[in-house]
Write an enzyme that holds these catalytic residues in place. Structure first.
Site, mmCIF file in Angstrom:
data_model
loop_
_atom_site.group_PDB
_atom_site.id
_atom_site.type_symbol
_atom_site.label_atom_id
_atom_site.label_comp_id
_atom_site.label_asym_id
_atom_site.label_seq_id
_atom_site.Cartn_x
_atom_site.Cartn_y
_atom_site.Cartn_z
ATOM 1 N N ARG A 245 82.597 119.016 -52.820
ATOM 2 C CA ARG A 245 83.985 118.767 -53.238
ATOM 3 C C ARG A 245 85.024 119.322 -52.264
ATOM 4 N NH1 ARG A 245 81.998 120.456 -58.253
ATOM 5 N NH2 ARG A 245 81.540 118.710 -59.652
ATOM 6 N N LYS A 267 94.391 112.796 -41.761
ATOM 7 C CA LYS A 267 93.731 111.557 -42.197
ATOM 8 C C LYS A 267 92.291 111.588 -41.720
ATOM 9 C CE LYS A 267 97.626 108.375 -42.277
ATOM 10 N NZ LYS A 267 98.152 107.126 -41.720
ATOM 11 N N GLU A 309 98.759 105.842 -26.293
ATOM 12 C CA GLU A 309 99.335 106.596 -27.414
ATOM 13 C C GLU A 309 100.369 107.618 -26.902
ATOM 14 O OE1 GLU A 309 98.625 105.460 -30.328
ATOM 15 O OE2 GLU A 309 96.632 104.568 -30.157
ATOM 16 N N LYS A 337 103.821 114.531 -33.080
ATOM 17 C CA LYS A 337 103.039 114.014 -34.211
ATOM 18 C C LYS A 337 103.084 115.013 -35.373
ATOM 19 C CE LYS A 337 99.304 111.789 -36.293
ATOM 20 N NZ LYS A 337 98.079 111.050 -36.282
ATOM 21 N N GLU A 349 106.199 108.525 -48.408
ATOM 22 C CA GLU A 349 107.545 107.979 -48.228
ATOM 23 C C GLU A 349 107.649 107.033 -47.043
ATOM 24 O OE1 GLU A 349 110.319 111.456 -48.674
ATOM 25 O OE2 GLU A 349 108.405 112.329 -49.216
ATOM 26 N N ARG A 352 105.597 108.191 -41.911
ATOM 27 C CA ARG A 352 104.628 108.222 -40.813
ATOM 28 C C ARG A 352 104.492 106.848 -40.165
ATOM 29 N NH1 ARG A 352 99.671 112.356 -42.274
ATOM 30 N NH2 ARG A 352 98.761 111.291 -40.489
ATOM 31 N N ASN A 356 103.255 103.796 -35.915
ATOM 32 C CA ASN A 356 102.607 102.507 -35.695
ATOM 33 C C ASN A 356 103.359 101.623 -34.713
ATOM 34 O OD1 ASN A 356 100.286 102.716 -37.192
ATOM 35 N ND2 ASN A 356 101.339 102.219 -39.099
ATOM 36 N N HIS A 359 101.624 98.820 -33.013
ATOM 37 C CA HIS A 359 100.286 98.699 -33.583
ATOM 38 C C HIS A 359 100.039 97.430 -34.400
ATOM 39 C CE1 HIS A 359 99.446 102.593 -31.998
ATOM 40 N NE2 HIS A 359 98.272 102.669 -32.599
ATOM 41 N N HIS A 363 96.714 95.515 -33.580
ATOM 42 C CA HIS A 363 95.672 95.168 -34.554
ATOM 43 C C HIS A 363 95.405 93.662 -34.548
ATOM 44 C CE1 HIS A 363 96.823 99.088 -36.818
ATOM 45 N NE2 HIS A 363 95.933 99.311 -35.869
ATOM 46 N N HIS A 375 91.211 99.502 -28.252
ATOM 47 C CA HIS A 375 92.421 99.798 -29.012
ATOM 48 C C HIS A 375 93.594 100.169 -28.090
ATOM 49 C CE1 HIS A 375 94.974 101.136 -32.284
ATOM 50 N NE2 HIS A 375 95.101 102.313 -31.705
HETATM 51 N N1 LIG Z 1 92.793 110.118 -38.211
HETATM 52 C C1 LIG Z 1 93.786 109.617 -37.505
HETATM 53 O O1 LIG Z 1 94.945 109.882 -37.776
HETATM 54 C C2 LIG Z 1 93.480 108.726 -36.339
HETATM 55 C C3 LIG Z 1 94.485 108.383 -35.431
HETATM 56 C C4 LIG Z 1 94.155 107.608 -34.336
HETATM 57 C C5 LIG Z 1 92.857 107.146 -34.164
HETATM 58 N N2 LIG Z 1 91.902 107.483 -35.084
HETATM 59 C C6 LIG Z 1 90.517 107.018 -34.930
HETATM 60 O O2 LIG Z 1 89.964 107.561 -33.749
HETATM 61 C C7 LIG Z 1 88.932 106.705 -33.295
HETATM 62 C C8 LIG Z 1 89.050 106.573 -31.798
HETATM 63 O O3 LIG Z 1 88.868 107.840 -31.244
HETATM 64 P P1 LIG Z 1 88.882 108.102 -29.674
HETATM 65 O O4 LIG Z 1 89.747 107.113 -28.997
HETATM 66 O O5 LIG Z 1 89.181 109.537 -29.538
HETATM 67 O O6 LIG Z 1 87.411 107.760 -29.180
HETATM 68 P P2 LIG Z 1 85.948 108.001 -29.797
HETATM 69 O O7 LIG Z 1 85.836 109.219 -30.583
HETATM 70 O O8 LIG Z 1 85.537 106.726 -30.434
HETATM 71 O O9 LIG Z 1 85.134 108.203 -28.434
HETATM 72 C C9 LIG Z 1 85.134 107.210 -27.447
HETATM 73 C C10 LIG Z 1 83.995 107.449 -26.460
HETATM 74 O O10 LIG Z 1 84.280 108.586 -25.639
HETATM 75 C C11 LIG Z 1 83.168 109.477 -25.627
HETATM 76 N N3 LIG Z 1 83.723 110.815 -25.398
HETATM 77 C C12 LIG Z 1 84.467 111.563 -26.228
HETATM 78 N N4 LIG Z 1 84.876 112.689 -25.619
HETATM 79 C C13 LIG Z 1 84.361 112.651 -24.379
HETATM 80 C C14 LIG Z 1 84.436 113.535 -23.280
HETATM 81 N N5 LIG Z 1 85.160 114.643 -23.319
HETATM 82 N N6 LIG Z 1 83.758 113.193 -22.163
HETATM 83 C C15 LIG Z 1 83.052 112.034 -22.094
HETATM 84 N N7 LIG Z 1 82.959 111.163 -23.101
HETATM 85 C C16 LIG Z 1 83.610 111.470 -24.223
HETATM 86 C C17 LIG Z 1 82.494 109.244 -26.941
HETATM 87 O O11 LIG Z 1 81.140 109.615 -26.882
HETATM 88 C C18 LIG Z 1 82.679 107.751 -27.116
HETATM 89 O O12 LIG Z 1 81.681 107.062 -26.417
HETATM 90 C C19 LIG Z 1 89.080 105.412 -34.050
HETATM 91 O O13 LIG Z 1 88.049 105.303 -34.996
HETATM 92 C C20 LIG Z 1 90.411 105.537 -34.761
HETATM 93 O O14 LIG Z 1 90.424 104.863 -36.003
HETATM 94 C C21 LIG Z 1 92.187 108.257 -36.154
HETATM 95 ZN ZN LIG Z 2 96.582 103.825 -32.088
#
Ligand SMILES: NC(=O)c1ccc[n+]([C@@H]2O[C@H](COP(=O)([O-])OP(=O)(O)OC[C@H]3O[C@@H](n4cnc5c(N)ncnc54)[C@H](O)[C@@H]3O)[C@@H](O)[C@H]2O)c1
Ligand SMILES: [Zn+2]
Length: 455
Positions: A245, A267, A309, A337, A349, A352, A356, A359, A363, A375
């Site tokens: 939990r 998130k 970003e 952020k 509200e 945030r 986007n 975005h 998308h 992306h």
């Molecule tokens: N929670 C949120 O607010 C939020 C915001 C934006 C994006 N996201 C999510 O984040 C995800 C994308 O994350 P991302 O772009 O960080 O990529 P990722 O976590 O998908 O990683 C991308 C690739 O980079 C590799 N990698 C990561 N760190 C590395 C390093 N230091 N050296 C070498 N390789 C490395 C990973 O193994 C992977 O192959 C998506 O699923 C998206 O939905 C979430």
């Molecule tokens: Zn994004």
């Protein structure tokens, strides 16, 4: 509750530290009301020097009451008078209702700022120095973070820390690719148990979470660390939200996207068959530990995704963050952020939504490509469209990200955009004051999308 999430951001510190200036800036950035208790006192009870002449105890009583009222009000940024924390009742109320940030200053700077201000407690240098020393003990007693500027205070208020060292036993949920390249530094005799998850997006499934539920051996007071990019921190955070939990967790992002965006803001979640991020929870990491050294191994295309970003954030913040050295760039983006997150932590509200920017188009292009398009590359194109519709220059996006129109299915992209919007075409556009949400005629949106697509 972590940091200033759903709590006041209360600023304490000595006179001349800059609480009012920093407080105003924080209020603007977090879109929270600003209360300066000294100003409030003067407005309601008359000039402070005059109140002081009637005796300090009476002033302190008034101050205690005004602070109590502010703390009982809507979530705000509150700058407290230098002596407000002398009151035990105030300290107790602060602990319950506020994240307390100490705006620090050295005694010479403080003196040079207030010596000619006519403040009752700044009339001679020697007693000013004594007061400075004795007050420091009280600030230390209640402060949860310290800073001398708004950016640092925002990072402190969401526990964004620039060091990756882990200081307590924890179960580490690590991207397998990252774990093969980097070790997580620890402070002292700390035991880390590592649970590998598939690299990148592949980890964001309920099956991976279920496996982690089975494998984890921590108790209710145990800690989870998410070590990897946004995919890993999303799945680690969701596991932390649901295991027993909910247990505490720490995010250690290793991608630029993770450091400036994904790891910050609470998130967490996984993808379902129906789409991305469709199951999840708000569960703020206790800390976000950022160490730019991890970026040394990041593939160029992942860095480019992060820069999209970064440019988005810079456009929204009105700052050329993309030309700063890495650490400063990450700090500025993470702070921005954090501010937006603090304005509306649980997205009740719609504040945030400005994050986007670009975005909606991104998308749509991702869908139009059958999700073959990265992306970050989609966001770079999306930013072009958003800037064009905002009537603003696209130079920065062209120079820093150099996006090229992509070959994707036009109809699929357009259908996805309409589905995404479900009705009125509300888009985030950019104005002089930053991002805002507005309705855009369908034909204009269609044209903007078409321009991003190559034949
Ligand atoms: N929670 C949120 O607010 C939020 C915001 C934006 C994006 N996201 C999510 O984040 C995800 C994308 O994350 P991302 O772009 O960080 O990529 P990722 O976590 O998908 O990683 C991308 C690739 O980079 C590799 N990698 C990561 N760190 C590395 C390093 N230091 N050296 C070498 N390789 C490395 C990973 O193994 C992977 O192959 C998506 O699923 C998206 O939905 C979430
Ligand atoms: Zn994004």
């Amino acid at each position: 509750m972590v940091g200033a999430v759903d709590k006041h951001l209360a600023l304490i510190g000595f006179m001349g530290a800059g609480k009012t200036t920093i407080g105003r800036e924080l209020a603007r950035l977090t879109q929270r009301p600003f209360v300066d208790t000294d100003e409030e006192i003067a407005k309601r009870f008359g000039p402070i020097p005059e109140l002081f002449e009637r005796g300090e105890p009476e002033f302190r009583q008034i101050e205690e009451q005004v602070v109590a009222e502010a703390l009982a009000g809507p979530t705000a940024v509150i700058a407290l008078g230098g002596g407000a924390v002398l009151s035990e009742a105030t300290r107790r109320r602060l602990r319950r209702t506020a994240y307390v940030g100490w705006v620090t200053v050295d005694v010479e700077t403080a003196w040079s700022r207030v010596r000619d201000s006519g403040r009752p407690l700044a009339r001679d240098r020697e007693s000013f120095g004594h007061l400075f020393d004795s007050r420091a003990d009280f600030y230390d007693l209640v402060a949860q973070g310290t800073a001398q500027d708004a950016e640092t205070m925002l990072l402190e208020a969401l526990h964004v820390i620039f060091s990756s060292e882990i200081a307590c036993d924890a179960a580490v949920i690590a991207d397998e690719q990252v774990a093969s390249l980097h070790e997580l530094p620890v402070a002292g005799a700390v035991t880390l148990t590592t649970h590998l998850v598939p690299a990148g997006e592949q980890a964001k499934t309920l099956a991976v979470v279920e496996q982690l539920w089975r494998d984890l051996e921590i108790g209710r007071d145990g800690w989870i660390v998410g070590f990897g990019g946004g995919s890993t921190t999303d799945v680690a955070g969701f596991t932390a939200a649901t295991y027993l939990r909910g247990v505490h967790w720490v995010a250690v992002p290793t991608t630029l996207v993770g450091m400036v965006d994904a790891a910050i803001g609470g998130k967490t979640g996984v993808n379902t068959e129906q789409g991305k991020n469709l199951a999840g929870a708000f569960h703020f990491p206790w800390e976000i530990r950022i160490d730019e050294r991890f970026l040394a191994t990041l593939p160029a295309e992942e860095r480019r995704a992060g820069m999209a970003e970064v440019v988005k954030t810079g456009l929204l913040a009105g700052q050329e963050v993309w030309s700063l050295p890495d650490e400063q760039m990450i700090r500025a983006c993470a702070a921005f952020k954090s501010a937006v997150v603090l304005s509306d932590p649980y997205e009740r509200e719609g504040r945030r939504a400005i994050l986007n920017l670009g975005h909606t188009f991104a998308h749509a292009l991702e869908a139009g490509s059958g999700y073959g398009l990265r992306h970050g590359d989609a966001v770079a194109l999306g930013l072009l469209a958003a800037l064009r519709l905002s009537g603003r220059s696209t130079d920065v996006v062209e120079e820093v990200l150099a996006p090229q129109p992509v070959r994707v299915d036009r109809d699929r992209a357009w259908d996805a955009l309409l589905r995404d919007k479900k009705g009125a075409l509300n888009l985030v556009l950019l104005g002089d004051e930053g991002g805002f949400v507005t309705q855009v005629p369908e034909a204009d949106v269609k044209r903007a999308l078409d321009e991003l697509i190559a034949d």
